[in-house]
Write a protein that holds these residues in place. Structure first.
Motif, PDB file in Angstrom:
ATOM      1  N   GLY A   1       0.826  -1.206   0.000  1.00  0.00           N
ATOM      2  CA  GLY A   1       0.000   0.000   0.000  1.00  0.00           C
ATOM      3  C   GLY A   1       0.853   1.245   0.000  1.00  0.00           C
ATOM      4  N   GLY A   2       1.259   1.661   1.143  1.00  0.00           N
ATOM      5  CA  GLY A   2       2.060   2.869   1.271  1.00  0.00           C
ATOM      6  C   GLY A   2       1.200   4.031   1.695  1.00  0.00           C
ATOM      7  N   LYS A   3       1.839   5.031   2.193  1.00  0.00           N
ATOM      8  CA  LYS A   3       1.117   6.223   2.612  1.00  0.00           C
ATOM      9  C   LYS A   3       1.496   7.373   1.681  1.00  0.00           C
ATOM     10  CE  LYS A   3       4.622   7.146   6.063  1.00  0.00           C
ATOM     11  NZ  LYS A   3       4.941   7.341   7.442  1.00  0.00           N
ATOM     12  N   PRO A   4       0.633   8.362   1.578  1.00  0.00           N
ATOM     13  CA  PRO A   4       0.961   9.493   0.699  1.00  0.00           C
ATOM     14  C   PRO A   4       2.198  10.232   1.217  1.00  0.00           C
ATOM     15  CG  PRO A   4      -1.269   9.719   1.622  1.00  0.00           C
ATOM     16  CD  PRO A   4      -0.668   8.480   2.178  1.00  0.00           C
ATOM     17  N   GLU A   5       3.064  10.559   0.302  1.00  0.00           N
ATOM     18  CA  GLU A   5       4.288  11.268   0.659  1.00  0.00           C
ATOM     19  C   GLU A   5       4.233  12.706   0.180  1.00  0.00           C
ATOM     20  OE1 GLU A   5       7.224   8.796  -1.324  1.00  0.00           O
ATOM     21  OE2 GLU A   5       8.075   8.425   0.648  1.00  0.00           O
ATOM     22  N   HIS A   6       5.015  13.529   0.838  1.00  0.00           N
ATOM     23  CA  HIS A   6       5.202  14.887   0.363  1.00  0.00           C
ATOM     24  C   HIS A   6       6.041  14.805  -0.908  1.00  0.00           C
ATOM     25  CE1 HIS A   6       6.677  19.011   0.149  1.00  0.00           C
ATOM     26  NE2 HIS A   6       5.654  19.320   0.924  1.00  0.00           N
ATOM     27  N   PRO A   7       5.641  15.482  -1.986  1.00  0.00           N
ATOM     28  CA  PRO A   7       6.373  15.360  -3.262  1.00  0.00           C
ATOM     29  C   PRO A   7       7.851  15.717  -3.165  1.00  0.00           C
ATOM     30  CG  PRO A   7       4.326  16.571  -3.570  1.00  0.00           C
ATOM     31  CD  PRO A   7       4.477  16.331  -2.098  1.00  0.00           C
ATOM     32  N   MET A   8       8.207  16.582  -2.229  1.00  0.00           N
ATOM     33  CA  MET A   8       9.602  16.985  -2.107  1.00  0.00           C
ATOM     34  C   MET A   8      10.465  15.853  -1.527  1.00  0.00           C
ATOM     35  SD  MET A   8      10.956  20.370  -0.259  1.00  0.00           S
ATOM     36  CE  MET A   8      12.657  20.727  -0.010  1.00  0.00           C
ATOM     37  N   TYR A   9       9.833  14.954  -0.751  1.00  0.00           N
ATOM     38  CA  TYR A   9      10.577  13.886  -0.092  1.00  0.00           C
ATOM     39  C   TYR A   9      10.197  12.509  -0.636  1.00  0.00           C
ATOM     40  CZ  TYR A   9      11.393  17.721   3.087  1.00  0.00           C
ATOM     41  OH  TYR A   9      11.729  18.931   3.614  1.00  0.00           O
ATOM     42  N   LYS A  10       9.715  12.439  -1.834  1.00  0.00           N
ATOM     43  CA  LYS A  10       9.290  11.178  -2.440  1.00  0.00           C
ATOM     44  C   LYS A  10      10.505  10.299  -2.714  1.00  0.00           C
ATOM     45  CE  LYS A  10       6.182   9.517  -5.913  1.00  0.00           C
ATOM     46  NZ  LYS A  10       4.821   9.402  -5.513  1.00  0.00           N
ATOM     47  N   THR A  11      10.376   9.007  -2.394  1.00  0.00           N
ATOM     48  CA  THR A  11      11.491   8.076  -2.587  1.00  0.00           C
ATOM     49  C   THR A  11      11.127   7.008  -3.610  1.00  0.00           C
ATOM     50  OG1 THR A  11      10.751   6.600  -0.835  1.00  0.00           O
ATOM     51  CG2 THR A  11      12.245   8.369  -0.192  1.00  0.00           C
TER      52      THR A  11
END
Length: 102
Positions: free
Chosen positions: A42-52
């Protein structure tokens, strides 16, 4: 046959794929031979600046091409021994001075 019917057929075919149908496998458990049993993390939503990249990869469901083709299990002898007798505890004599909390 409509476009929706062909997509459903492809999804059903993908649901029954096994790793051993595509690759030569050696001693793998059923969970590795049937990647459709995994549903991804699944995963959780990330901030676009810290996307991995690892989070992007982890969100995808596994396929027959990403599953291991060999499996060599390890003995659980050490862990079973710890479960029966317990972890090591150091009961040696303490010679250090106690620090004042004042």
């Amino acid at each position: 046959m409509s476009m929706e019917d062909s997509q459903q057929c492809e999804q059903m075919a993908a649901a029954n794929e096994k790793t051993s149908d595509y690759y030569r496998t050696k001693n793998i458990p059923n969970r590795f031979d049937n990647p459709t049993w995994f549903k991804g993390y699944g995963g959780k939503p990330e901030h676009p600046m810290y996307k991995t990249t690892s989070n992007t990869i982890g969100q995808k469901n596994p396929s027959v091409h990403t599953m291991p083709t060999q499996f060599y299990c390890r003995s659980q002898k050490f862990t079973e021994h710890l479960g029966t007798c317990g972890m090591y505890k150091n009961n040696s004599f303490n010679t250090a001075l106690d620090k004042s909390k004042v």
